[in-house]
Design a protein around this motif. Structure first.
Motif, PDB file in Angstrom:
ATOM      1  N   VAL A  27     102.900 -36.255  82.398  1.00 31.98           N
ATOM      2  CA  VAL A  27     103.736 -37.451  82.299  1.00 31.98           C
ATOM      3  C   VAL A  27     103.316 -38.472  83.354  1.00 31.98           C
ATOM      4  CG1 VAL A  27     106.081 -38.358  82.583  1.00 31.98           C
ATOM      5  CG2 VAL A  27     105.699 -36.281  81.244  1.00 31.98           C
ATOM      6  N   LEU A  28     103.096 -38.005  84.581  1.00 35.32           N
ATOM      7  CA  LEU A  28     102.660 -38.919  85.632  1.00 35.32           C
ATOM      8  C   LEU A  28     101.326 -39.564  85.266  1.00 35.32           C
ATOM      9  CD1 LEU A  28     103.585 -36.920  88.853  1.00 35.32           C
ATOM     10  CD2 LEU A  28     104.699 -38.981  87.989  1.00 35.32           C
ATOM     11  N   GLY A  29     100.397 -38.757  84.767  1.00 30.79           N
ATOM     12  CA  GLY A  29      99.096 -39.278  84.384  1.00 30.79           C
ATOM     13  C   GLY A  29      99.188 -40.324  83.294  1.00 30.79           C
ATOM     14  N   ALA A  30     100.053 -40.091  82.324  1.00 35.50           N
ATOM     15  CA  ALA A  30     100.225 -41.044  81.217  1.00 35.50           C
ATOM     16  C   ALA A  30     100.755 -42.383  81.707  1.00 35.50           C
ATOM     17  CB  ALA A  30     101.160 -40.462  80.166  1.00 35.50           C
ATOM     18  N   ASN A  31     101.435 -42.355  82.837  1.00 37.35           N
ATOM     19  CA  ASN A  31     102.051 -43.571  83.372  1.00 37.35           C
ATOM     20  C   ASN A  31     101.346 -44.099  84.612  1.00 37.35           C
ATOM     21  OD1 ASN A  31     104.618 -44.200  81.741  1.00 37.35           O
ATOM     22  ND2 ASN A  31     104.587 -41.967  81.939  1.00 37.35           N
ATOM     23  N   GLY A  32     100.193 -43.526  84.949  1.00 36.47           N
ATOM     24  CA  GLY A  32      99.422 -44.010  86.092  1.00 36.47           C
ATOM     25  C   GLY A  32     100.133 -43.857  87.421  1.00 36.47           C
ATOM     26  N   ARG A  33     100.917 -42.793  87.563  1.00 40.35           N
ATOM     27  CA  ARG A  33     101.693 -42.590  88.793  1.00 40.35           C
ATOM     28  C   ARG A  33     101.316 -41.271  89.441  1.00 40.35           C
ATOM     29  NH1 ARG A  33     107.759 -44.094  88.129  1.00 40.35           N
ATOM     30  NH2 ARG A  33     107.427 -44.420  90.348  1.00 40.35           N
ATOM     31  N   ARG A  81     114.615 -30.724  88.695  1.00 38.93           N
ATOM     32  CA  ARG A  81     114.160 -31.909  89.426  1.00 38.93           C
ATOM     33  C   ARG A  81     112.902 -32.502  88.794  1.00 38.93           C
ATOM     34  NH1 ARG A  81     115.381 -28.694  93.826  1.00 38.93           N
ATOM     35  NH2 ARG A  81     113.194 -28.410  94.348  1.00 38.93           N
ATOM     36  N   LEU A  82     111.959 -31.636  88.374  1.00 32.87           N
ATOM     37  CA  LEU A  82     110.750 -32.140  87.729  1.00 32.87           C
ATOM     38  C   LEU A  82     111.081 -32.803  86.395  1.00 32.87           C
ATOM     39  CD1 LEU A  82     107.947 -29.485  88.290  1.00 32.87           C
ATOM     40  CD2 LEU A  82     108.333 -31.622  89.495  1.00 32.87           C
ATOM     41  N   ARG A  83     111.967 -32.206  85.630  1.00 29.90           N
ATOM     42  CA  ARG A  83     112.356 -32.785  84.339  1.00 29.90           C
ATOM     43  C   ARG A  83     113.011 -34.149  84.547  1.00 29.90           C
ATOM     44  NH1 ARG A  83     114.912 -28.424  80.375  1.00 29.90           N
ATOM     45  NH2 ARG A  83     114.790 -30.267  79.075  1.00 29.90           N
ATOM     46  N   ASP A  84     113.906 -34.232  85.521  1.00 30.66           N
ATOM     47  CA  ASP A  84     114.581 -35.502  85.803  1.00 30.66           C
ATOM     48  C   ASP A  84     113.579 -36.555  86.284  1.00 30.66           C
ATOM     49  OD1 ASP A  84     116.964 -34.303  85.081  1.00 30.66           O
ATOM     50  OD2 ASP A  84     117.692 -34.067  87.141  1.00 30.66           O
ATOM     51  N   ALA A  85     112.646 -36.146  87.141  1.00 32.47           N
ATOM     52  CA  ALA A  85     111.638 -37.085  87.635  1.00 32.47           C
ATOM     53  C   ALA A  85     110.737 -37.553  86.495  1.00 32.47           C
ATOM     54  CB  ALA A  85     110.809 -36.434  88.741  1.00 32.47           C
ATOM     55  N   ALA A  86     110.393 -36.658  85.582  1.00 30.02           N
ATOM     56  CA  ALA A  86     109.555 -37.028  84.449  1.00 30.02           C
ATOM     57  C   ALA A  86     110.256 -38.057  83.566  1.00 30.02           C
ATOM     58  CB  ALA A  86     109.181 -35.790  83.636  1.00 30.02           C
ATOM     59  N   ALA A  87     111.562 -37.924  83.438  1.00 32.34           N
ATOM     60  CA  ALA A  87     112.324 -38.836  82.590  1.00 32.34           C
ATOM     61  C   ALA A  87     112.324 -40.261  83.132  1.00 32.34           C
ATOM     62  CB  ALA A  87     113.763 -38.337  82.445  1.00 32.34           C
ATOM     63  N   THR A  88     112.085 -40.411  84.430  1.00 28.51           N
ATOM     64  CA  THR A  88     112.088 -41.739  85.041  1.00 28.51           C
ATOM     65  C   THR A  88     110.696 -42.192  85.478  1.00 28.51           C
ATOM     66  OG1 THR A  88     112.564 -40.844  87.250  1.00 28.51           O
ATOM     67  CG2 THR A  88     114.465 -41.440  85.865  1.00 28.51           C
ATOM     68  N   ALA A  89     109.654 -41.425  85.126  1.00 31.19           N
ATOM     69  CA  ALA A  89     108.292 -41.729  85.586  1.00 31.19           C
ATOM     70  C   ALA A  89     107.664 -42.907  84.862  1.00 31.19           C
ATOM     71  CB  ALA A  89     107.399 -40.498  85.437  1.00 31.19           C
ATOM     72  N   GLY A  90     108.203 -43.274  83.731  1.00 33.02           N
ATOM     73  CA  GLY A  90     107.649 -44.395  82.981  1.00 33.02           C
ATOM     74  C   GLY A  90     107.819 -44.180  81.496  1.00 33.02           C
ATOM     75  N   PRO A  91     107.502 -45.206  80.727  1.00 34.03           N
ATOM     76  CA  PRO A  91     107.776 -45.150  79.286  1.00 34.03           C
ATOM     77  C   PRO A  91     106.770 -44.337  78.469  1.00 34.03           C
ATOM     78  CG  PRO A  91     106.752 -47.227  79.845  1.00 34.03           C
ATOM     79  CD  PRO A  91     107.003 -46.502  81.149  1.00 34.03           C
ATOM     80  N   ASP A  92     105.593 -44.104  79.007  1.00 31.25           N
ATOM     81  CA  ASP A  92     104.557 -43.445  78.218  1.00 31.25           C
ATOM     82  C   ASP A  92     104.608 -41.931  78.366  1.00 31.25           C
ATOM     83  OD1 ASP A  92     103.535 -45.860  77.281  1.00 31.25           O
ATOM     84  OD2 ASP A  92     102.316 -46.105  79.089  1.00 31.25           O
TER      85      ASP A  92
END
Length: 109
Positions: A27-33, A81-92
């Motif tokens: 998820v982070l990779g998809a959003n460049g974070r 915590r990881l699931r919640d963070a992924a939900a706010t990591a970006g739209p992609d």
């Protein structure tokens, strides 16, 4: 149990923790974070430790099966915590060749 192979290092953790970390990295990779994650792991002596992992677009995590162990750690709070963070990591969302969505079966809602 699973081994996480990361940048020449190998750490051992519970199945669901390893899978949640890989999904979060996608998820982070998809959003460049990027994020620094403190992962609950099992040390060489069997003790529970924390290993800090930087995950993001350049992360190359490889999960492999580790010997089954009664110490298999499950940290529902960590996974949440990881699931919640992924939900706010970006739209992609990441592309998944196996058709899974991030956190599918990782540990319930």
């Amino acid at each position: 149990m699973k081994y996480i192979n990361y940048d020449g290092s190998v750490i051992m953790t519970g199945d669901r923790i390893a899978e949640a970390l890989a999904d979060y990295a996608a998820v982070l990779g998809a959003n460049g974070r990027t994020d620094t994650v403190h992962v609950p792991t099992v040390g060489a002596d069997g003790s529970i430790e924390t290993t800090t992992v930087l995950v993001g677009p350049a992360s190359e995590l490889v999960l492999t099966a580790a010997p089954d162990d009664e110490l298999d750690i499950e940290d529902r709070d960590f996974i949440r915590r990881l699931r919640d963070a992924a939900a706010t990591a970006g739209p992609d969302g990441p592309l998944n060749a196996d058709g899974r969505t991030p956190f599918e079966g990782a540990d319930g809602p």
